[in-house]
Design an enzyme around this catalytic site. Structure first.
Site, PDB file in Angstrom:
ATOM      1  N   ASP A  12      60.537 -39.706 124.303  1.00 15.28           N
ATOM      2  CA  ASP A  12      61.314 -40.817 123.917  1.00 15.28           C
ATOM      3  C   ASP A  12      61.413 -40.464 122.227  1.00 15.28           C
ATOM      4  O   ASP A  12      61.132 -39.433 121.815  1.00 15.28           O
ATOM      5  CB  ASP A  12      60.091 -42.063 123.631  1.00 15.28           C
ATOM      6  CG  ASP A  12      61.008 -43.318 123.485  1.00 15.28           C
ATOM      7  OD1 ASP A  12      62.276 -43.259 123.921  1.00 15.28           O
ATOM      8  OD2 ASP A  12      60.618 -44.078 122.494  1.00 15.28           O
ATOM      9  N   SER A  13      62.517 -41.335 121.941  1.00 13.87           N
ATOM     10  CA  SER A  13      63.059 -41.056 120.673  1.00 13.87           C
ATOM     11  C   SER A  13      62.005 -41.544 119.658  1.00 13.87           C
ATOM     12  O   SER A  13      62.138 -41.204 118.276  1.00 13.87           O
ATOM     13  CB  SER A  13      64.277 -41.978 120.409  1.00 13.87           C
ATOM     14  OG  SER A  13      63.992 -43.336 120.418  1.00 13.87           O
ATOM     15  N   GLY A  45      69.424 -44.710 119.128  1.00 13.71           N
ATOM     16  CA  GLY A  45      70.821 -45.750 119.628  1.00 13.71           C
ATOM     17  C   GLY A  45      72.022 -45.691 118.763  1.00 13.71           C
ATOM     18  O   GLY A  45      72.987 -46.582 119.175  1.00 13.71           O
ATOM     19  N   CYS A  75      63.317 -43.000 127.519  1.00 15.66           N
ATOM     20  CA  CYS A  75      64.277 -43.712 126.671  1.00 15.66           C
ATOM     21  C   CYS A  75      65.620 -44.162 127.299  1.00 15.66           C
ATOM     22  O   CYS A  75      66.326 -43.114 127.884  1.00 15.66           O
ATOM     23  CB  CYS A  75      64.495 -42.413 125.372  1.00 15.66           C
ATOM     24  SG  CYS A  75      65.705 -43.040 124.078  1.00 15.66           S
ATOM     25  N   ASN A  76      65.891 -45.180 126.965  1.00 16.70           N
ATOM     26  CA  ASN A  76      67.022 -45.626 127.675  1.00 16.70           C
ATOM     27  C   ASN A  76      68.521 -44.907 127.054  1.00 16.70           C
ATOM     28  O   ASN A  76      69.311 -44.657 128.010  1.00 16.70           O
ATOM     29  CB  ASN A  76      67.450 -47.239 127.653  1.00 16.70           C
ATOM     30  CG  ASN A  76      66.439 -47.972 127.916  1.00 16.70           C
ATOM     31  OD1 ASN A  76      65.104 -48.154 127.895  1.00 16.70           O
ATOM     32  ND2 ASN A  76      66.612 -48.526 129.280  1.00 16.70           N
ATOM     33  N   THR A  77      68.395 -44.742 125.833  1.00 14.65           N
ATOM     34  CA  THR A  77      69.424 -44.133 125.206  1.00 14.65           C
ATOM     35  C   THR A  77      69.601 -42.718 125.599  1.00 14.65           C
ATOM     36  O   THR A  77      70.842 -42.229 126.152  1.00 14.65           O
ATOM     37  CB  THR A  77      69.470 -44.206 123.707  1.00 14.65           C
ATOM     38  OG1 THR A  77      69.432 -45.407 123.440  1.00 14.65           O
ATOM     39  CG2 THR A  77      70.868 -43.280 122.774  1.00 14.65           C
ATOM     40  N   CYS A 185      65.351 -51.222 126.375  1.00 12.62           N
ATOM     41  CA  CYS A 185      64.990 -50.338 125.247  1.00 12.62           C
ATOM     42  C   CYS A 185      63.458 -50.013 125.404  1.00 12.62           C
ATOM     43  O   CYS A 185      62.829 -51.107 125.411  1.00 12.62           O
ATOM     44  CB  CYS A 185      65.433 -50.385 123.886  1.00 12.62           C
ATOM     45  SG  CYS A 185      64.626 -49.360 122.548  1.00 12.62           S
ATOM     46  N   THR A 186      62.777 -48.762 125.405  1.00 10.19           N
ATOM     47  CA  THR A 186      61.483 -48.838 125.780  1.00 10.19           C
ATOM     48  C   THR A 186      60.606 -49.353 124.657  1.00 10.19           C
ATOM     49  O   THR A 186      59.499 -49.602 124.990  1.00 10.19           O
ATOM     50  CB  THR A 186      60.871 -47.448 126.152  1.00 10.19           C
ATOM     51  OG1 THR A 186      61.631 -46.611 125.441  1.00 10.19           O
ATOM     52  CG2 THR A 186      61.755 -47.084 127.523  1.00 10.19           C
ATOM     53  N   HIS A 187      61.161 -49.422 123.431  1.00  7.35           N
ATOM     54  CA  HIS A 187      60.554 -49.968 122.394  1.00  7.35           C
ATOM     55  C   HIS A 187      60.097 -51.486 122.515  1.00  7.35           C
ATOM     56  O   HIS A 187      59.073 -51.987 122.036  1.00  7.35           O
ATOM     57  CB  HIS A 187      61.089 -49.815 121.104  1.00  7.35           C
ATOM     58  CG  HIS A 187      61.162 -48.439 120.479  1.00  7.35           C
ATOM     59  ND1 HIS A 187      61.914 -47.410 121.014  1.00  7.35           N
ATOM     60  CD2 HIS A 187      60.516 -47.990 119.443  1.00  7.35           C
ATOM     61  CE1 HIS A 187      61.579 -46.505 119.922  1.00  7.35           C
ATOM     62  NE2 HIS A 187      60.829 -46.750 119.300  1.00  7.35           N
TER      63      HIS A 187
END
Length: 257
Positions: A12-13, A45, A75-77, A185-187
């Site tokens: 992930d970011s 993002g 990570c969606n982005t 968003c995974t956050h």
């Protein structure tokens, strides 16, 4: 080492993908997981597409060099920008994540569906294609949330700062008319309790963690790559920031109830 005993890579970011990792570990408790968070370069993002592609490739190479048998782009982005390239370039199962719009629609609650996500996720063609499937019959509104991943990267997952951020974002909506909120968003799952407070617990909150984890298990099973040894797996976390605080935060979020 047999392929069954190799670890599963997560990327992930930053720390957000740990929300997906938690679900995967529940579903696959015998597996070992290697998690790489690129907090040094977070958030993705608001970056340019080519930069996200380069950063994702670097992270994937890092995990591939550690001998992973599958990769989850948590990570969606990064999923929206790079997933097709990754599948062309690497010969392992690669699972991405996208906003869980389909489950929100299938609830058939009839109200407004709000999709919280980063500006880049909402701007990508992959998201537009997802919207096209439902926009004629559903009341769907994308809600860009710049700045929110940065707060969570600092370990701010509750309290006045998060509450006021979300209160401002949702001030234009009538809570009674919101049927579902999709966390794109995974956050965002880490601020779910505050989101419930802001929206007075009226909406169903949905994220893609379980669906992604279930797809990971399905692909490993179909490829005969599940670990067979009956033991509890372990989670090892790496981060591009290479400082103890971000690693400690990562494990704290992983163990958060």
């Amino acid at each position: 080492m047999s392929i069954n005993d190799k670890p599963i890579g997560f990327f992930d970011s930053g720390v957000g993908g740990i929300s997906v990792l938690k679900e995967a570990f529940k579903l696959l408790p015998k597996e070992d997981f290697l998690y790489y968070g690129d907090s040094k370069n977070a958030p993705y993002g608001t970056k340019k597409v080519e930069e996200v592609k380069a950063l994702t490739s670097n992270a994937t190479d890092f995990l591939m060099n550690k001998g992973i048998k599958a990769l989850v782009v948590a990570c969606n982005t990064a999923t929206s920008v790079t997933i097709n390239d990754l599948r062309e370039n690497y010969d392992i199962p690669i699972i991405g994540i996208e906003p869980a719009l389909k489950p929100a629609v299938e609830l058939k609650k009839g109200g407004k569906i709000i999709i919280m996500a980063t500006p880049m996720t909402l701007a990508e063609k992959k998201f537009a294609n997802l919207m096209d499937l439902y926009k004629e019959t559903e009341d769907i509104e994308p809600l860009p949330c710049p700045g929110l991943p940065e707060l969570i990267e600092q370990g701010i997952v509750s309290g006045d700062i998060i509450y006021n951020y979300l209160k401002d974002k949702f001030s234009k909506y009538d809570n009674e008319k919101i049927s579902s909120i999709v966390l794109g968003c995974t956050h965002y799952p880490f601020i779910e309790e505050t989101l419930k407070e802001v929206t007075h617990n009226k909406a169903c909150i949905i994220d893609g963690s379980f669906g992604t984890s279930r797809e990971l298990k399905r692909q490993l099973k179909n490829s005969n790559m599940l670990r067979e040894e009956n033991r509890v797996g372990k989670v090892t976390i790496f981060n591009s920031r290479e400082d103890k605080d971000i690693i400690d935060l990562s494990y704290k979020l992983f163990n958060m109830k």
